[in-house]
Design an enzyme around this catalytic site. Structure first.
Site, PDB file in Angstrom:
ATOM      1  N   GLY A   1      39.396  34.247  33.545  1.00 20.67           N
ATOM      2  CA  GLY A   1      38.719  33.042  33.642  1.00 20.67           C
ATOM      3  C   GLY A   1      37.565  33.135  34.267  1.00 20.67           C
ATOM      4  O   GLY A   1      36.764  33.923  34.471  1.00 20.67           O
ATOM      5  N   GLU A   2      37.592  32.004  35.279  1.00 20.83           N
ATOM      6  CA  GLU A   2      36.203  31.979  36.070  1.00 20.83           C
ATOM      7  C   GLU A   2      36.964  31.699  37.589  1.00 20.83           C
ATOM      8  O   GLU A   2      37.478  30.867  38.013  1.00 20.83           O
ATOM      9  CB  GLU A   2      35.240  30.937  36.042  1.00 20.83           C
ATOM     10  CG  GLU A   2      34.043  31.056  36.210  1.00 20.83           C
ATOM     11  CD  GLU A   2      33.334  32.364  36.155  1.00 20.83           C
ATOM     12  OE1 GLU A   2      33.350  32.752  34.957  1.00 20.83           O
ATOM     13  OE2 GLU A   2      32.838  32.953  36.971  1.00 20.83           O
ATOM     14  N   SER A   3      36.695  32.973  38.498  1.00 24.08           N
ATOM     15  CA  SER A   3      37.439  32.844  39.635  1.00 24.08           C
ATOM     16  C   SER A   3      36.886  31.766  40.814  1.00 24.08           C
ATOM     17  O   SER A   3      37.887  31.136  41.480  1.00 24.08           O
ATOM     18  CB  SER A   3      37.425  34.221  40.454  1.00 24.08           C
ATOM     19  OG  SER A   3      36.020  34.688  40.654  1.00 24.08           O
TER      20      SER A   3
ATOM     21  N   CYS B   1      41.170  40.556  35.628  1.00 20.99           N
ATOM     22  CA  CYS B   1      39.963  39.962  35.684  1.00 20.99           C
ATOM     23  C   CYS B   1      39.516  39.183  36.690  1.00 20.99           C
ATOM     24  O   CYS B   1      39.653  39.313  37.946  1.00 20.99           O
ATOM     25  CB  CYS B   1      39.499  39.346  34.325  1.00 20.99           C
ATOM     26  SG  CYS B   1      37.566  39.739  34.204  1.00 20.99           S
TER      27      CYS B   1
ATOM     28  N   ARG C   1      31.761  41.027  41.673  1.00 17.86           N
ATOM     29  CA  ARG C   1      31.785  40.228  40.374  1.00 17.86           C
ATOM     30  C   ARG C   1      30.685  40.393  39.223  1.00 17.86           C
ATOM     31  O   ARG C   1      29.814  40.857  39.754  1.00 17.86           O
ATOM     32  CB  ARG C   1      31.900  38.960  40.859  1.00 17.86           C
ATOM     33  CG  ARG C   1      33.108  38.267  41.687  1.00 17.86           C
ATOM     34  CD  ARG C   1      32.863  37.104  42.058  1.00 17.86           C
ATOM     35  NE  ARG C   1      32.964  36.125  40.953  1.00 17.86           N
ATOM     36  CZ  ARG C   1      32.366  34.810  40.984  1.00 17.86           C
ATOM     37  NH1 ARG C   1      31.613  34.540  42.088  1.00 17.86           N
ATOM     38  NH2 ARG C   1      32.218  34.193  39.852  1.00 17.86           N
TER      39      ARG C   1
ATOM     40  N   ILE D   1      35.360  41.290  29.688  1.00 19.22           N
ATOM     41  CA  ILE D   1      34.391  40.028  29.520  1.00 19.22           C
ATOM     42  C   ILE D   1      33.909  39.531  30.842  1.00 19.22           C
ATOM     43  O   ILE D   1      34.726  38.994  31.950  1.00 19.22           O
ATOM     44  CB  ILE D   1      35.325  38.771  28.911  1.00 19.22           C
ATOM     45  CG1 ILE D   1      35.977  39.245  27.711  1.00 19.22           C
ATOM     46  CG2 ILE D   1      34.496  37.700  28.801  1.00 19.22           C
ATOM     47  CD1 ILE D   1      37.076  38.354  27.301  1.00 19.22           C
ATOM     48  N   ARG D   2      32.513  39.405  31.228  1.00 16.14           N
ATOM     49  CA  ARG D   2      31.950  39.358  32.320  1.00 16.14           C
ATOM     50  C   ARG D   2      32.703  39.975  33.577  1.00 16.14           C
ATOM     51  O   ARG D   2      33.356  39.119  34.461  1.00 16.14           O
ATOM     52  CB  ARG D   2      31.670  37.889  32.510  1.00 16.14           C
ATOM     53  CG  ARG D   2      30.531  37.314  31.743  1.00 16.14           C
ATOM     54  CD  ARG D   2      30.579  35.675  31.754  1.00 16.14           C
ATOM     55  NE  ARG D   2      30.701  35.176  32.907  1.00 16.14           N
ATOM     56  CZ  ARG D   2      29.708  35.117  33.775  1.00 16.14           C
ATOM     57  NH1 ARG D   2      28.466  35.690  33.513  1.00 16.14           N
ATOM     58  NH2 ARG D   2      29.768  34.408  35.087  1.00 16.14           N
TER      59      ARG D   2
ATOM     60  N   HIS E   1      40.936  43.045  29.734  1.00 18.36           N
ATOM     61  CA  HIS E   1      42.110  41.932  29.311  1.00 18.36           C
ATOM     62  C   HIS E   1      43.032  42.438  28.351  1.00 18.36           C
ATOM     63  O   HIS E   1      42.850  42.364  27.003  1.00 18.36           O
ATOM     64  CB  HIS E   1      41.070  40.735  28.476  1.00 18.36           C
ATOM     65  CG  HIS E   1      40.325  39.860  29.294  1.00 18.36           C
ATOM     66  ND1 HIS E   1      40.932  38.556  29.922  1.00 18.36           N
ATOM     67  CD2 HIS E   1      39.373  39.987  30.115  1.00 18.36           C
ATOM     68  CE1 HIS E   1      40.312  38.015  30.615  1.00 18.36           C
ATOM     69  NE2 HIS E   1      39.053  38.873  30.852  1.00 18.36           N
TER      70      HIS E   1
ATOM     71  N   GLU F   1      45.813  41.568  27.244  1.00 23.23           N
ATOM     72  CA  GLU F   1      46.397  40.362  26.557  1.00 23.23           C
ATOM     73  C   GLU F   1      45.404  40.222  25.291  1.00 23.23           C
ATOM     74  O   GLU F   1      46.066  39.397  24.269  1.00 23.23           O
ATOM     75  CB  GLU F   1      46.572  39.042  27.146  1.00 23.23           C
ATOM     76  CG  GLU F   1      45.266  38.146  27.522  1.00 23.23           C
ATOM     77  CD  GLU F   1      44.331  38.738  28.452  1.00 23.23           C
ATOM     78  OE1 GLU F   1      44.451  39.935  28.964  1.00 23.23           O
ATOM     79  OE2 GLU F   1      43.362  37.810  28.637  1.00 23.23           O
TER      80      GLU F   1
HETATM   81  N1  GLN Z   1      33.242  36.794  35.834  1.00 29.29           N
HETATM   82  C1  GLN Z   1      34.425  36.031  36.150  1.00 29.29           C
HETATM   83  C2  GLN Z   1      34.810  35.791  37.755  1.00 29.29           C
HETATM   84  O1  GLN Z   1      33.854  36.260  38.459  1.00 29.29           O
HETATM   85  C3  GLN Z   1      35.754  36.799  35.818  1.00 29.29           C
HETATM   86  C4  GLN Z   1      35.632  36.832  34.262  1.00 29.29           C
HETATM   87  C5  GLN Z   1      37.003  37.023  33.579  1.00 29.29           C
HETATM   88  O2  GLN Z   1      38.064  36.831  34.061  1.00 29.29           O
HETATM   89  N2  GLN Z   1      36.960  37.518  32.267  1.00 29.29           N
HETATM   90  O3  GLN Z   1      35.356  35.191  38.103  1.00 29.29           O
END
Ligand code: GLN
Length: 205
Positions: A51-53, A82, A109, A137-138, A173, A175
Site C-alpha cells: 500500500g502506501e507506508s 512492500c 523507498r 509496484i513502486r 507482491h 499475492e
Molecule cells: N511506494 C510505497 C511506499 O513507499 C510502497 C508500494 C507498495 O507497497 N506497493 O510505501
C-alpha cells in the site's frame, strides 16, 4: 495427525489485504482481517500488506494502534510485503520515516524509479520449485541486510525476499501471482513458531 489450522491476521487498514486473505485461506489458514488493535489478540501471525507506508503510519497513529501493533510485531511471526517491509525495516530512506525497526535491513523507498514503477520479473529463489514471479509496484529496494538475515531471492543483486527468524519480508507482491510458495513458506514459519511455543509450555508446566 494434521496440525490444527493457524490463525493469521491481515492488517486491513489500507492496501491490498483481500488478496492476501484469499491466498492464506486457500492454503488452509483461518484468516482475520485486522482493523482495530484488539483484533490482534490470539493471532498466530500477521501479514502487513503493500500500500502506501506513509498512509499506514497516519492511519495507525490516528486510531491509536501503533504501539499495540509494535508490541505484536516484536513478538510474533510477521510477513510484510512492500509497504509492510518498509514498516518492519530498521532503517528507512527516501525520505526517512518512522518504522517498527524489527528487521535488520535498510530500505530505500520507491528506489526503482518512475520508468520501473511497475514491473513483473522472474527471478531465482532458494525456495524449492524454481524461479518465482515477482510483481513490483513502486517498490522499495533493500540496500543493506544484517548478518542474521537470510536472503531468499534477489533482483539485480539486491535482496527482494528476506527472512530473519520469525520475520519474513518481500519488496514484491506474491499475492498478485498464482504462485502460493511465499505464503506457504510463511505459514510453515508460523506453524514452527507455534510448535516451539507449545513445547516450551509443556516443558515449563
Ligand atoms: N511506494 C510505497 C511506499 O513507499 C510502497 C508500494 C507498495 O507497497 N506497493 O510505501
Amino acid at each position: 495427525m494434521k496440525n490444527e489450522p493457524v490463525t493469521i491476521g491481515v492488517l486491513a487498514l489500507q492496501g491490498a489485504f483481500d488478496v492476501h486473505a484469499k491466498r492464506l485461506q486457500e492454503l488452509g489458514a483461518v484468516v482475520r482481517l485486522v482493523r482495530k488493535p484488539e483484533e490482534l489478540a490470539g493471532l498466530d501471525g500477521l501479514v502487513i500488506p503493500g500500500g502506501e507506508s506513509t498512509t499506514f503510519l497516519k492511519n495507525l497513529e490516528r486510531v491509536g494502534f501503533y504501539d499495540t501493533l509494535e508490541a505484536f510485531v516484536q513478538s510474533h511471526p510477521v510477513f510484510g510485503t512492500c509497504a509492510g517491509c518498509i514498516l518492519m525495516a530498521n532503517e528507512v530512506a527516501n525520505p526517512p520515516q518512522r518504522s517498527f525497526a524489527v528487521l535488520d535491513v535498510a530500505v530505500e523507498r520507491n528506489a526503482y524509479g518512475r520508468q520501473n514503477d511497475s514491473v513483473i520479473l522472474n527471478e531465482q529463489t532458494s525456495l524449492p520449485g524454481g524461479p518465482v514471479e515477482m510483481v513490483f509496484i513502486r517498490a522499495p529496494r533493500i540496500s543493506r541486510v544484517g548478518g542474521g538475515v537470510e536472503v531468499l531471492a534477489e533482483r539485480d543483486g539486491h535482496p527482494t525476499l528476506v527472512r530473519e527468524g520469525r520475520l519474513l519480508a518481500a519488496t514484491f507482491h506474491p499475492e498478485l501471482t498464482e504462485d502460493p510458495r511465499v505464503h506457504a513458506y510463511f505459514l510453515e514459519m508460523v506453524e514452527e513458531a507455534k510448535g516451539d511455543q507449545k513445547r516450551s509450555r509443556e516443558v515449563t508446566g
